[in-house]
Design an enzyme around this catalytic site. Sequence first.
Site, PDB file in Angstrom:
ATOM      1  N   ASP A   1      28.738  13.944 -31.728  1.00 29.04           N
ATOM      2  CA  ASP A   1      28.399  12.895 -32.693  1.00 29.04           C
ATOM      3  C   ASP A   1      29.670  12.132 -33.052  1.00 29.04           C
ATOM      4  OD1 ASP A   1      26.941  11.348 -34.711  1.00 29.04           O
ATOM      5  OD2 ASP A   1      25.482  12.967 -34.626  1.00 29.04           O
TER       6      ASP A   1
ATOM      7  N   HIS B 111      14.886   6.185 -30.956  1.00 33.95           N
ATOM      8  CA  HIS B 111      14.032   5.348 -31.818  1.00 33.95           C
ATOM      9  C   HIS B 111      14.857   4.511 -32.783  1.00 33.95           C
ATOM     10  CE1 HIS B 111      13.631   8.153 -35.575  1.00 33.95           C
ATOM     11  NE2 HIS B 111      14.819   8.254 -35.032  1.00 33.95           N
TER      12      HIS B 111
END
EC number: 2.1.1.-
Length: 433
Positions: free
Chosen positions: A284, A335
């Site tokens: 991340d 998404h």
Amino acid sequence: MAEEIKLTPLETFAQAISASAKTIATYCRDSGHPQLSDDNSSGLTGDVLPPSAPQAVTAARQTILEASYRLQQLVTEPSQYLPRLTVYPQHLAALRWLCHFRIPELIPVQGTRTYYELATEAKVPLHQLQSIARMAITGSFLREPEPNIVAHSRTSAHFVENPSLRDWTLFLAEDTAPMAMKLVEATEKWGDTRSKTETAFNLALGTDLAFFKYLSSNPQFTQKFSGYMKNVTASEGTSIKHLVNGFDWASLGNAIVVDVGGSTGHASIALAESFPDLKFIVQDLPMVTSTSKDNREKTPLPETVASRISFESHDFFKPQPVQNADVYLLRMILHDWSFKEAGEILANLVPSVKQGARILIMDTVLPRHGTVPVTEEALLRVRDMTMMETFNSHEREIDEWKDLIQGVHTGLRVQQVIQPAGSSMAIIEVVRG
């Protein structure tokens, strides 16, 4: 022969609720699980139904939720629509206030406090506390078993047991709700834009940065977002158990899984606990990995998994540095991004994906309107709206997913789409042939 009388929708929903309530009550009686009660006699801790409850019992609970929702819609007068709608922002405002001043933490889980005691300890005005707490009580947060005496409800006690719910509450009230209210202004200002810096999020938070750049630059925002992610992951629809049980991980053997955009590693930790042969690399942005490191220093990973999980900083808009892993996991990632940018994320993986390796996408596959229960569709539409407000993106139907994947590289194909029971997300298995 008498003509059969067809039940009206009102009778149909009422019968469904009655039959399902009987199913749950019978199960609780036979299994010894506490009966559901509105006076808190069933206790403050534990689930409404245990994870071991039979599928028929959990289905009965879902039936009650859906049928009662539809029943309220059916009997609500049009003139009552807006007055009823005013309740929800006030519930959220009350919850934010209570969490900000840490009122739930001042009440013993199994005891009581007076309003005066709470106001004195929290250093807040007594009349404000009374009004705000009583608003929250109408939404089943806290109880007032006797006049001016405050106790926990099952819901508010859960906030004490799980402190990160406070972060989620503040993220919802201070960030998500203001974003939703800026959608009109965003449309008026930018129209049909797909830019990540021309969103309702930008207007609400007063920033020119895209969401994830803002996230990496603002520790307080990161803390709230991490609390949100932790709890969304643990909720039923997005529970990690659907990832753990929804795919045949054991068949991978001694495999390496790259958890792309894996935040603080909650998905990898859950998988590592269930599959001892798997190793994980959680990736991340630097700010997120820094927060993750701080959290691990406070609460170390279990010894059984710590040696099999590593963390590294990586921007998924840059080429994937881990070559030839067995699985590249993208859970609740794509998404967030437009068709073009989601394609770029996948394209950055392709050079590192060996023949026969998998890309596992766990994300919402939006159903066609009217094909799922209203209560389920409403939550999915919330996600769709949130994507619009935050990223100028949207949730995708399965044909859109296939178009996205096949447009990235001719060698990628969808092997299967798995829809775990009870999950709001599907697992899309992509292989490189």
